[in-house]
Design an enzyme around this catalytic site. Structure first.
Site, PDB file in Angstrom:
ATOM      1  N   LYS A  77       0.842  -1.210   0.000  1.00 38.73           N
ATOM      2  CA  LYS A  77       0.000   0.000   0.000  1.00 38.73           C
ATOM      3  C   LYS A  77       0.875   1.257   0.000  1.00 38.73           C
ATOM      4  CE  LYS A  77      -2.083  -1.209   3.858  1.00 38.73           C
ATOM      5  NZ  LYS A  77      -1.460  -2.499   4.241  1.00 38.73           N
ATOM      6  N   ARG A  91     -10.084  -0.182   8.679  1.00 40.12           N
ATOM      7  CA  ARG A  91      -9.481  -1.462   9.024  1.00 40.12           C
ATOM      8  C   ARG A  91     -10.414  -2.320   9.877  1.00 40.12           C
ATOM      9  NH1 ARG A  91      -3.775   0.171   8.786  1.00 40.12           N
ATOM     10  NH2 ARG A  91      -2.446  -1.638   9.020  1.00 40.12           N
ATOM     11  N   ARG A 110      12.220  -5.111   5.645  1.00 40.29           N
ATOM     12  CA  ARG A 110      11.858  -3.733   5.284  1.00 40.29           C
ATOM     13  C   ARG A 110      12.660  -2.683   6.045  1.00 40.29           C
ATOM     14  NH1 ARG A 110       5.632  -1.994   4.841  1.00 40.29           N
ATOM     15  NH2 ARG A 110       5.500  -2.265   7.093  1.00 40.29           N
ATOM     16  N   ARG A 168      11.030  -0.508  11.408  1.00 37.77           N
ATOM     17  CA  ARG A 168       9.872  -0.166  12.226  1.00 37.77           C
ATOM     18  C   ARG A 168       9.771  -1.128  13.404  1.00 37.77           C
ATOM     19  NH1 ARG A 168       4.766   0.490   8.263  1.00 37.77           N
ATOM     20  NH2 ARG A 168       3.805  -0.677   9.946  1.00 37.77           N
ATOM     21  N   ARG A 175      -0.118  -8.776  13.696  1.00 39.43           N
ATOM     22  CA  ARG A 175      -0.798  -7.863  12.749  1.00 39.43           C
ATOM     23  C   ARG A 175      -1.595  -8.652  11.721  1.00 39.43           C
ATOM     24  NH1 ARG A 175       4.381  -4.822  10.969  1.00 39.43           N
ATOM     25  NH2 ARG A 175       3.127  -3.721   9.428  1.00 39.43           N
TER      26      ARG A 175
HETATM   27  P1  ADP Z   1       0.771  -1.911   7.809  1.00 31.93           P
HETATM   28  O1  ADP Z   1       2.154  -2.058   7.270  1.00 31.93           O
HETATM   29  O2  ADP Z   1       0.392  -3.015   8.773  1.00 31.93           O
HETATM   30  O3  ADP Z   1      -0.268  -1.678   6.762  1.00 31.93           O
HETATM   31  P2  ADP Z   1       0.422   0.788   8.862  1.00 31.93           P
HETATM   32  O4  ADP Z   1       1.647   1.592   8.704  1.00 31.93           O
HETATM   33  O5  ADP Z   1      -0.726   1.051   7.953  1.00 31.93           O
HETATM   34  O6  ADP Z   1       0.880  -0.726   8.804  1.00 31.93           O
HETATM   35  O7  ADP Z   1      -0.137   0.894  10.368  1.00 31.93           O
HETATM   36  C1  ADP Z   1       0.717   0.696  11.455  1.00 31.93           C
HETATM   37  C2  ADP Z   1      -0.107   0.557  12.739  1.00 31.93           C
HETATM   38  O8  ADP Z   1      -0.893   1.757  12.960  1.00 31.93           O
HETATM   39  C3  ADP Z   1      -1.133  -0.569  12.758  1.00 31.93           C
HETATM   40  O9  ADP Z   1      -0.570  -1.826  13.090  1.00 31.93           O
HETATM   41  C4  ADP Z   1      -2.099  -0.051  13.840  1.00 31.93           C
HETATM   42  O10 ADP Z   1      -1.587  -0.223  15.127  1.00 31.93           O
HETATM   43  C5  ADP Z   1      -2.145   1.447  13.556  1.00 31.93           C
HETATM   44  N1  ADP Z   1      -3.248   1.765  12.611  1.00 31.93           N
HETATM   45  C6  ADP Z   1      -3.094   2.260  11.367  1.00 31.93           C
HETATM   46  N2  ADP Z   1      -4.290   2.405  10.768  1.00 31.93           N
HETATM   47  C7  ADP Z   1      -5.224   1.992  11.668  1.00 31.93           C
HETATM   48  C8  ADP Z   1      -6.644   1.878  11.652  1.00 31.93           C
HETATM   49  N3  ADP Z   1      -7.353   2.235  10.585  1.00 31.93           N
HETATM   50  N4  ADP Z   1      -7.269   1.397  12.749  1.00 31.93           N
HETATM   51  C9  ADP Z   1      -6.571   1.045  13.827  1.00 31.93           C
HETATM   52  N5  ADP Z   1      -5.239   1.105  13.914  1.00 31.93           N
HETATM   53  C10 ADP Z   1      -4.548   1.577  12.851  1.00 31.93           C
END
Ligand code: ADP
Ligand code: ZN
Length: 230
Positions: free
Chosen positions: A33, A108, A145, A177, A188
């Site tokens: 994404k 999400r 990553r 990260r 996750r």
């Molecule tokens: P990923 O690589 O898992 O897509 P993101 O960078 O999008 O990770 O998100 C990192 C973290 O931020 C998630 O694991 C969660 O803790 C939090 N987060 C991001 N977006 C949301 C959401 N829409 N609802 C709840 N938590 C979120």
């Protein structure tokens, strides 16, 4: 003949096609994404809103939100719906979003999807792109990553930056990260299956969903997405 300088206000259109686009990019952690969003955002000329990037920025700046979410993120857990939704809804209606938005990481959960439906049903047309990727590819991508605070990411094995540990675009220092470890990644992924997969079904029923094979090369995935958008 009466000449007037006044122009009549444009007619308010209710046609779906004239509404700004809310494009949602969905997929499991590591699906790509964050990789594809900047290209899509530039192509469509709409801002890229990544909830993960926004939270990481809050954490770095140690804001109230940052303090509330840090430990949840580090453990791979979701941030409570009301915190995320409020942050996204404030952003979506800012001036630079008037032509549309690209949402990455939101919604999400089913509750977030319903809140979004409700919020934008009369203001935007919704389109969802789902990136499907096998779990072995996801593990390989996530465990290698390297991230930058500008949102770009690299990979230790197959996508190194030009200079060691330095971002090609902003020259920032790359880091791993805190949630990109094998254990947190598993958590996750579990949460993704439980909480986010029902959201995919929600959009499939609404017939707003396009699925793309995210295992393919970056170029191929982007071209498939663009094909869908046309
Ligand atoms: P990923 O690589 O898992 O897509 P993101 O960078 O999008 O990770 O998100 C990192 C973290 O931020 C998630 O694991 C969660 O803790 C939090 N987060 C991001 N977006 C949301 C959401 N829409 N609802 C709840 N938590 C979120
Ligand atoms: Zn950078």
């Amino acid at each position: 003949m009466i000449i007037s300088d006044e122009r009549s206000a444009p007619e308010k259109s209710t046609s779906l096609n004239t509404l700004p686009l809310a494009l949602i990019l969905m997929g499991p952690p590591g699906a790509g994404k964050g990789t594809h969003s900047p290209h899509l955002s530039a192509y469509l000329q709409i801002p890229h809103i990544s909830t993960g990037d926004l939270f990481r920025d809050h954490t770095r700046r140690q804001t109230d939100i940052g303090k509330q979410v840090k430990s949840l993120i580090d453990h791979g857990k979701l941030v409570p719906d009301h915190i995320v939704s409020e942050m996204v809804f404030q952003r979506i209606f800012m001036q630079d979003c008037q032509n549309g938005v690209l949402l990455d990481g939101f919604p999400r959960t089913s509750a977030q999807a319903q809140a979004l439906d409700h919020k934008i049903q009369e203001t935007h047309r919704l389109l969802v792109i789902q990136l499907n990727v096998s779990s072995s590819t996801l593990i390989e991508r996530i465990s290698g990553r390297l991230s930058c605070k500008c949102g770009k990411s690299y990979n230790k094995t197959y996508d190194l930056p030009q200079k060691e540990n330095e971002c090609n675009s902003c020259h920032g220092v790359l880091y791993q990260r805190s949630d990109d470890t094998k254990e947190v990644f598993q958590k996750r992924l579990e949460i993704y299956v439980q909480e986010t997969e029902p959201v995919i079904e929600h959009y499939r029923k609404q017939k707003n969903l396009f699925e793309v094979d995210g295992n393919l090369s970056k170029e191929e995935v982007l071209s498939q997405i663009l094909k869908r958008l046309k």
